[in-house]
Design a protein around this motif. Sequence first.
Motif: not given
Length: 74
Positions: A10-12, A25-26, A32-35
């Motif tokens: 999940s985002d969290h 870093k991945e 970052l891509d997701r948000i």
Amino acid sequence: MSPIDYKAMSDHELKQYFLQNRDDKEALQVYLDRINQHPHEVITTVDAADFNERIQVAVEKKRQGDTSEDRFQR
């Protein structure tokens, strides 16, 4: 060790994972891509006549957990 499935998080979970693994870093890039895919609500503009009121309402909503941005804080 098996590769980490960021998409299953999940985002969290992804945020928490990155905070605990800051050298990954991945994971940061995936987060970052997701948000950045989520729409961002514009609360007000600096020249709005009711700027202060809009900010106060947004702050109160945030305190109550009643915002679309809340999903990033969980």
